[in-house]
Design a protein around this motif. Structure first.
Motif, PDB file in Angstrom:
ATOM      1  N   ALA A 159       0.842  -1.205   0.000  1.00 30.97           N
ATOM      2  CA  ALA A 159       0.000   0.000   0.000  1.00 30.97           C
ATOM      3  C   ALA A 159       0.873   1.249   0.000  1.00 30.97           C
ATOM      4  N   ALA A 160       1.950   1.223   0.789  1.00 31.22           N
ATOM      5  CA  ALA A 160       2.874   2.361   0.820  1.00 31.22           C
ATOM      6  C   ALA A 160       3.535   2.556  -0.545  1.00 31.22           C
ATOM      7  N   CYS A 161       3.898   1.459  -1.204  1.00 26.27           N
ATOM      8  CA  CYS A 161       4.529   1.556  -2.524  1.00 26.27           C
ATOM      9  C   CYS A 161       3.566   2.131  -3.556  1.00 26.27           C
ATOM     10  N   CYS A 162       2.296   1.770  -3.476  1.00 25.79           N
ATOM     11  CA  CYS A 162       1.305   2.341  -4.391  1.00 25.79           C
ATOM     12  C   CYS A 162       1.180   3.843  -4.170  1.00 25.79           C
ATOM     13  N   GLN A 163       1.252   4.246  -2.914  1.00 24.06           N
ATOM     14  CA  GLN A 163       1.188   5.667  -2.609  1.00 24.06           C
ATOM     15  C   GLN A 163       2.391   6.393  -3.193  1.00 24.06           C
ATOM     16  N   VAL A 164       3.564   5.780  -3.104  1.00 24.53           N
ATOM     17  CA  VAL A 164       4.768   6.363  -3.699  1.00 24.53           C
ATOM     18  C   VAL A 164       4.601   6.503  -5.203  1.00 24.53           C
ATOM     19  N   GLY A 165       4.058   5.460  -5.836  1.00 23.59           N
ATOM     20  CA  GLY A 165       3.855   5.488  -7.276  1.00 23.59           C
ATOM     21  C   GLY A 165       2.996   6.651  -7.703  1.00 23.59           C
ATOM     22  N   TYR A 166       1.960   6.937  -6.921  1.00 24.27           N
ATOM     23  CA  TYR A 166       1.115   8.076  -7.284  1.00 24.27           C
ATOM     24  C   TYR A 166       1.837   9.399  -7.074  1.00 24.27           C
ATOM     25  N   PHE A 167       2.601   9.507  -5.971  1.00 16.60           N
ATOM     26  CA  PHE A 167       3.337  10.743  -5.722  1.00 16.60           C
ATOM     27  C   PHE A 167       4.272  11.057  -6.881  1.00 16.60           C
ATOM     28  N   VAL A 168       4.983  10.030  -7.342  1.00 17.80           N
ATOM     29  CA  VAL A 168       5.928  10.223  -8.440  1.00 17.80           C
ATOM     30  C   VAL A 168       5.189  10.612  -9.710  1.00 17.80           C
ATOM     31  N   LEU A 169       4.087   9.924 -10.001  1.00 20.38           N
ATOM     32  CA  LEU A 169       3.321  10.215 -11.211  1.00 20.38           C
ATOM     33  C   LEU A 169       2.716  11.607 -11.169  1.00 20.38           C
ATOM     34  N   SER A 170       2.140  11.985 -10.014  1.00 19.56           N
ATOM     35  CA  SER A 170       1.434  13.260  -9.916  1.00 19.56           C
ATOM     36  C   SER A 170       2.374  14.438 -10.062  1.00 19.56           C
ATOM     37  N   ASP A 171       3.651  14.229  -9.748  1.00 22.92           N
ATOM     38  CA  ASP A 171       4.590  15.337  -9.819  1.00 22.92           C
ATOM     39  C   ASP A 171       5.131  15.568 -11.231  1.00 22.92           C
ATOM     40  N   GLN A 172       4.919  14.620 -12.125  1.00 30.22           N
ATOM     41  CA  GLN A 172       5.355  14.825 -13.498  1.00 30.22           C
ATOM     42  C   GLN A 172       4.460  15.882 -14.138  1.00 30.22           C
ATOM     43  N   GLY A 173       5.036  16.958 -14.562  1.00 21.76           N
ATOM     44  CA  GLY A 173       4.252  18.031 -15.159  1.00 21.76           C
ATOM     45  C   GLY A 173       3.622  18.954 -14.150  1.00 21.76           C
ATOM     46  N   ALA A 174       4.159  18.934 -12.893  1.00 19.21           N
ATOM     47  CA  ALA A 174       3.576  19.796 -11.860  1.00 19.21           C
ATOM     48  C   ALA A 174       3.721  21.263 -12.186  1.00 19.21           C
ATOM     49  N   GLY A 175       4.684  21.622 -13.049  1.00 23.12           N
ATOM     50  CA  GLY A 175       4.881  23.023 -13.374  1.00 23.12           C
ATOM     51  C   GLY A 175       4.172  23.456 -14.640  1.00 23.12           C
ATOM     52  N   GLU A 176       3.362  22.580 -15.228  1.00 25.57           N
ATOM     53  CA  GLU A 176       2.683  22.929 -16.459  1.00 25.57           C
ATOM     54  C   GLU A 176       1.528  23.893 -16.205  1.00 25.57           C
ATOM     55  N   ASP A 177       1.074  24.528 -17.281  1.00 30.28           N
ATOM     56  CA  ASP A 177      -0.092  25.397 -17.177  1.00 30.28           C
ATOM     57  C   ASP A 177      -1.347  24.547 -17.065  1.00 30.28           C
ATOM     58  N   GLY A 178      -2.391  25.140 -16.527  1.00 30.27           N
ATOM     59  CA  GLY A 178      -3.681  24.462 -16.462  1.00 30.27           C
ATOM     60  C   GLY A 178      -3.680  23.297 -15.487  1.00 30.27           C
ATOM     61  N   GLN A 179      -3.323  23.566 -14.234  1.00 25.10           N
ATOM     62  CA  GLN A 179      -3.278  22.515 -13.236  1.00 25.10           C
ATOM     63  C   GLN A 179      -4.661  21.906 -13.022  1.00 25.10           C
ATOM     64  N   ALA A 180      -4.668  20.621 -12.684  1.00 25.42           N
ATOM     65  CA  ALA A 180      -5.926  19.912 -12.471  1.00 25.42           C
ATOM     66  C   ALA A 180      -6.510  20.269 -11.104  1.00 25.42           C
ATOM     67  N   ASP A 181      -7.816  20.504 -11.076  1.00 22.92           N
ATOM     68  CA  ASP A 181      -8.492  20.749  -9.804  1.00 22.92           C
ATOM     69  C   ASP A 181      -8.483  19.460  -8.993  1.00 22.92           C
ATOM     70  N   PRO A 182      -8.020  19.518  -7.729  1.00 25.05           N
ATOM     71  CA  PRO A 182      -7.895  18.286  -6.933  1.00 25.05           C
ATOM     72  C   PRO A 182      -9.214  17.557  -6.729  1.00 25.05           C
ATOM     73  N   LEU A 183     -10.325  18.277  -6.587  1.00 26.42           N
ATOM     74  CA  LEU A 183     -11.614  17.603  -6.434  1.00 26.42           C
ATOM     75  C   LEU A 183     -11.966  16.810  -7.684  1.00 26.42           C
ATOM     76  N   GLY A 184     -11.653  17.371  -8.845  1.00 22.14           N
ATOM     77  CA  GLY A 184     -11.900  16.658 -10.089  1.00 22.14           C
ATOM     78  C   GLY A 184     -11.045  15.406 -10.195  1.00 22.14           C
ATOM     79  N   VAL A 185      -9.770  15.520  -9.778  1.00 16.17           N
ATOM     80  CA  VAL A 185      -8.877  14.363  -9.801  1.00 16.17           C
ATOM     81  C   VAL A 185      -9.404  13.272  -8.881  1.00 16.17           C
ATOM     82  N   ILE A 186      -9.874  13.652  -7.703  1.00 16.82           N
ATOM     83  CA  ILE A 186     -10.424  12.685  -6.761  1.00 16.82           C
ATOM     84  C   ILE A 186     -11.648  11.998  -7.354  1.00 16.82           C
ATOM     85  N   ALA A 187     -12.560  12.779  -7.933  1.00 21.61           N
ATOM     86  CA  ALA A 187     -13.794  12.216  -8.481  1.00 21.61           C
ATOM     87  C   ALA A 187     -13.488  11.207  -9.577  1.00 21.61           C
ATOM     88  N   TYR A 188     -12.617  11.573 -10.519  1.00 20.90           N
ATOM     89  CA  TYR A 188     -12.290  10.652 -11.601  1.00 20.90           C
ATOM     90  C   TYR A 188     -11.411   9.499 -11.114  1.00 20.90           C
TER      91      TYR A 188
END
Length: 332
Positions: A159-188
Motif C-alpha cells: 500500500a505504501a509503494c502504491c502511494q509512492v507510485g502516485y506521488f511520483v506520477l502526480s509530480d510529473q508536469g507539476a509546473g505545467e499550465d492548467g493545473q488539475a483541480d484536486p476535487l476533479g482528480v479525486i472524483a475521476y
C-alpha cells in the motif's frame, strides 16, 4: 483577524479530515471479520464514493482530455492499489500497524529521488528515513522475530509503494499550465478505481445478505449497513473533500503535521473500538515513524526546472500544491 480565523478554520477542517480518514480501517475490519472479502469492502467503498462524486466528475469532465495519465494513475494507485492492499492488510494485522507502515511512503519517495533519479537528498531527509525505519522496527517488534503476520506486513508495505507510485506520477508536469483541480482528480480517480476493482473484486459473487446483518465490534453488534455508510460517506467522501479544503487554507507544512494525526487517530480508535492494544515500544515506535515521515516529507528536495520530482510542487504554484497534497492524500 480574517487570516487568523481562516487558519483556525483550516486546522479544524484538517482535523475533521484526519479523523474521517483514520476511521476507515476501524469500520472496515468488522465487515471483513463478518465474512466480506477485503476486496469486496474496498469495491463497496470506492464504488459508493464514486457515485456520490459523479456531479463533481461531470463538472470537471475536461480533465479526461487534459490529464488522462494523472487520472489513471490516481485511480489505479492511490485509490484501487492503496485501499485494496490496506484493507487486505488489516484483515491480518492491527489497523494502527498497517497505517503506520503506510506512512513509510514519504521515506520511500526519497529513496526514489536518491537511487532512481540519482539526485542528492538533504541530511534532514536522510534522518527522516532513518527515524521512520527505526520506528517501524519497534512497531513490528523485530527483536521478537516479527510477531505480526508477515503477509499482512507485506500487504501494508505494498500500500505504501502504491502511494509512492502516485506521488511520483502526480509530480510529473507539476509546473505545467492548467493545473488539475484536486476535487476533479479525486472524483475521476474514484471512478477509475471503481472500474478496476469491479474487474478484480467481481462483486457479483459477494454475499450481499451480509450487509443486512450486523458486524461485531469488540463485542458490540453494529449494523453492517451503518459501517458501510460510514466508510463511503465519512471515511471517503467527507475525508477527501475536507482534505482539499484544509490544504487550501493551510501551508503544506501545517497540513502535513495534521495529516500525521490520522495514524494516531486510527490507532486510538482501533484500541478503543476493536480492542487492538499496542505495547509501549510499539507506541513509541509509531511516534518515531510519524516524526520520521514528516521530516522526510518536508525535506524532499526541489526538482530542477526541467523535470519536477515528487514533493517539489508544494513549494511552487499554489494550485500545483493543492493538487499534490490533496489528491496525493492516499491514506485509507
Amino acid at each position: 483577524m480574517h487570516a487568523t480565523q481562516g487558519r483556525s478554520a483550516g486546522l479544524g477542517i484538517a482535523l475533521v479530515s484526519a479523523c474521517a480518514f483514520g476511521g476507515s480501517g476501524v469500520a472496515a475490519k468488522p465487515l471483513i471479520e463478518a465474512g466480506l472479502d477485503p476486496l469486496h469492502v474496498v469495491w463497496l467503498r470506492v464504488a459508493g464514493a464514486a457515485l456520490v462524486m459523479l456531479p463533481v466528475a461531470w463538472r470537471h469532465r475536461d480533465l479526461v482530455r487534459r490529464k488522462p495519465a494523472l487520472l489513471a494513475g490516481f485511480g489505479l494507485l492511490a485509490v484501487a492499489g492503496v485501499q485494496a492492499f490496506y484493507f487486505a492488510s488489516i484483515s491480518r494485522i492491527p489497523v494502527g500497524v498497517a497505517l503506520l507502515i503506510e506512512y513509510l511512503a514519504p521515506a520511500l519517495v526519497l529513496g526514489w529521488v536518491r537511487f532512481v533519479q540519482r539526485r542528492p537528498v538533504t541530511r534532514a531527509a536522510a534522518l527522516g528515513v532513518v527515524l521512520a525505519a527505526g520506528g517501524l522496527a519497534c512497531v513490528v517488534q523485530v527483536w521478537s522475530g516479527l510477531t505480526f503476520d508477515l503477509v499482512g506486513l507485506l500487504l501494508a508495505l505494498a500500500a505504501a509503494c502504491c502511494q509512492v507510485g502516485y506521488f511520483v506520477l502526480s509530480d510529473q508536469g507539476a509546473g505545467e499550465d492548467g493545473q488539475a483541480d484536486p476535487l476533479g482528480v479525486i472524483a475521476y480517480g474514484l471512478l477509475v478505481g471503481a472500474l478496476v476493482l469491479t474487474v478484480v473484486a467481481r462483486p457479483w459473487g459477494m454475499d450481499w445478505a451480509l450487509l443486512g446483518g450486523s458486524a461485531d465490534m469488540d463485542g458490540t453488534a453494529v449494523p453492517a449497513w451503518l459501517l458501510l455508510g460510514w466508510i463511503v460517506l465519512i471515511a471517503t467522501v467527507l475525508a477527501y473533500v475536507t482534505g482539499v479544503v484544509s490544504v487550501r487554507r493551510l501551508s503544506p507544512q501545517v497540513a502535513g503535521v495534521v495529516a500525521c494525526l490520522e495514524a494516531v487517530i486510527a490507532t486510538v480508535l482501533a484500541w478503543v473500538l476493536l480492542g487492538e492494544h499496542l505495547a509501549a515500544p510499539q507506541i513509541i515506535g509509531g511516534a518515531v515513524v510519524l516524526v520520521g515521515a514528516f521530516i522526510a516529507q518536508s525535506s524532499t528536495p526541489k526538482a530542477p526546472a526541467a523535470g519536477p520530482v515528487a514533493g517539489s510542487a508544494a513549494e511552487g504554484d499554489p494550485e500545483a500544491r493543492d493538487t499534490e497534497l490533496s489528491s496525493g492524500r492516499t491514506a485509507p
